[in-house]
Scaffold this motif. Sequence first.
Motif, PDB file in Angstrom:
ATOM      1  N   GLN A   1      39.005 -29.984  43.146  1.00  0.00           N
ATOM      2  CA  GLN A   1      38.185 -30.437  42.079  1.00  0.00           C
ATOM      3  C   GLN A   1      37.847 -29.627  41.094  1.00  0.00           C
TER       4      GLN A   1
ATOM      5  N   LYS B   1      39.504 -26.991  40.181  1.00  0.00           N
ATOM      6  CA  LYS B   1      40.870 -26.808  39.378  1.00  0.00           C
ATOM      7  C   LYS B   1      41.068 -28.020  38.475  1.00  0.00           C
ATOM      8  N   GLU B   2      40.753 -29.192  39.054  1.00  0.00           N
ATOM      9  CA  GLU B   2      41.058 -30.365  38.242  1.00  0.00           C
ATOM     10  C   GLU B   2      40.154 -30.314  36.944  1.00  0.00           C
ATOM     11  N   LEU B   3      38.909 -30.052  37.195  1.00  0.00           N
ATOM     12  CA  LEU B   3      37.994 -30.033  36.202  1.00  0.00           C
ATOM     13  C   LEU B   3      38.269 -28.999  35.077  1.00  0.00           C
ATOM     14  N   GLN B   4      38.665 -27.651  35.778  1.00  0.00           N
ATOM     15  CA  GLN B   4      39.257 -26.790  34.766  1.00  0.00           C
ATOM     16  C   GLN B   4      40.306 -27.041  34.082  1.00  0.00           C
ATOM     17  N   VAL B   5      41.345 -27.820  34.458  1.00  0.00           N
ATOM     18  CA  VAL B   5      42.751 -28.349  33.774  1.00  0.00           C
ATOM     19  C   VAL B   5      42.165 -29.392  32.965  1.00  0.00           C
ATOM     20  N   SER B   6      41.237 -30.276  33.074  1.00  0.00           N
ATOM     21  CA  SER B   6      40.741 -31.346  32.229  1.00  0.00           C
ATOM     22  C   SER B   6      40.119 -30.634  31.164  1.00  0.00           C
ATOM     23  N   THR B   7      39.019 -29.612  31.316  1.00  0.00           N
ATOM     24  CA  THR B   7      38.433 -28.939  30.277  1.00  0.00           C
ATOM     25  C   THR B   7      39.519 -28.270  29.307  1.00  0.00           C
TER      26      THR B   7
ATOM     27  N   ARG C   1      42.729 -29.235  28.972  1.00  0.00           N
ATOM     28  CA  ARG C   1      43.354 -30.003  28.088  1.00  0.00           C
ATOM     29  C   ARG C   1      42.559 -30.614  27.128  1.00  0.00           C
ATOM     30  N   LYS C   2      41.111 -30.804  27.361  1.00  0.00           N
ATOM     31  CA  LYS C   2      40.431 -31.356  26.138  1.00  0.00           C
ATOM     32  C   LYS C   2      40.139 -30.108  25.160  1.00  0.00           C
TER      33      LYS C   2
ATOM     34  N   THR D   1      43.407 -30.224  23.242  1.00  0.00           N
ATOM     35  CA  THR D   1      43.537 -31.448  22.691  1.00  0.00           C
ATOM     36  C   THR D   1      42.705 -31.258  21.084  1.00  0.00           C
TER      37      THR D   1
END
Length: 230
Positions: A164, A166-172, A174-175, A178
């Motif tokens: 989770q 890692k997913e949060l870091q990846v999503s952050t 990505r944001k 972007t």
Amino acid sequence: MSLQWTLIAGFLYLEIVIVLLLVLPIASPRRWNTFFKSRFLQGIQQQAGIYFVVLLAVLVLFLLDAIREMRKYSSPEVTDHQHLDAEMQGNMRLFRAQRNFYISGFALFLCLVIRRLVTLISQQASLLAQSEAAMRQAQSASTAAKTLLAQTGASNDNESNEAQDKELQVSTLRKKITELEDKLKSESKDKHAVKEQAENITKEYDRLLEEHSKLQKKLLASGDSDKKAD
């Protein structure tokens, strides 16, 4: 009652007491097994088989003697002039033979019963010990399994938490990527706009320079004509 039959009757009473002690819930099978494996009984265990066989042989002999006496006095020779005392004496001897038959028969039977009870109690004690050992092993195995499951669950939770994170870091990231791309696009657009404005200003400046040069030429031309006129 003769001495030998008195001894057999006493042995029968002793067997009855032993059977009652073994059958009644006085002691647990463990205690009986501990008593059977005591030093005294272990000391006579080697000779116990011989004693048991000898005892059975003696009881069988007395039983056969009682059967012989029963057959002897069960069908006496009846005569016409038989005396009443002789008949009563024969009946008494028949009763004694029957009594001896039951005494020796029950003594022999209870001897076999006692041996079987001792064997069954020993087997029951060993089975109880094995069942308790199996229960302990099962409890230890279940405890180890619960501990392993708890550790596995904790590791899974940690892995899930790490996933989770890692997913949060990846999503952050990505944001952020972007946002940076959007900023880059906006800056590129602004750059293009500034560039176009600069080009337009340059063109306008060039045009103004041309007009300025034209005006200067006109002014010079007009000045020359005025001088000539003067």
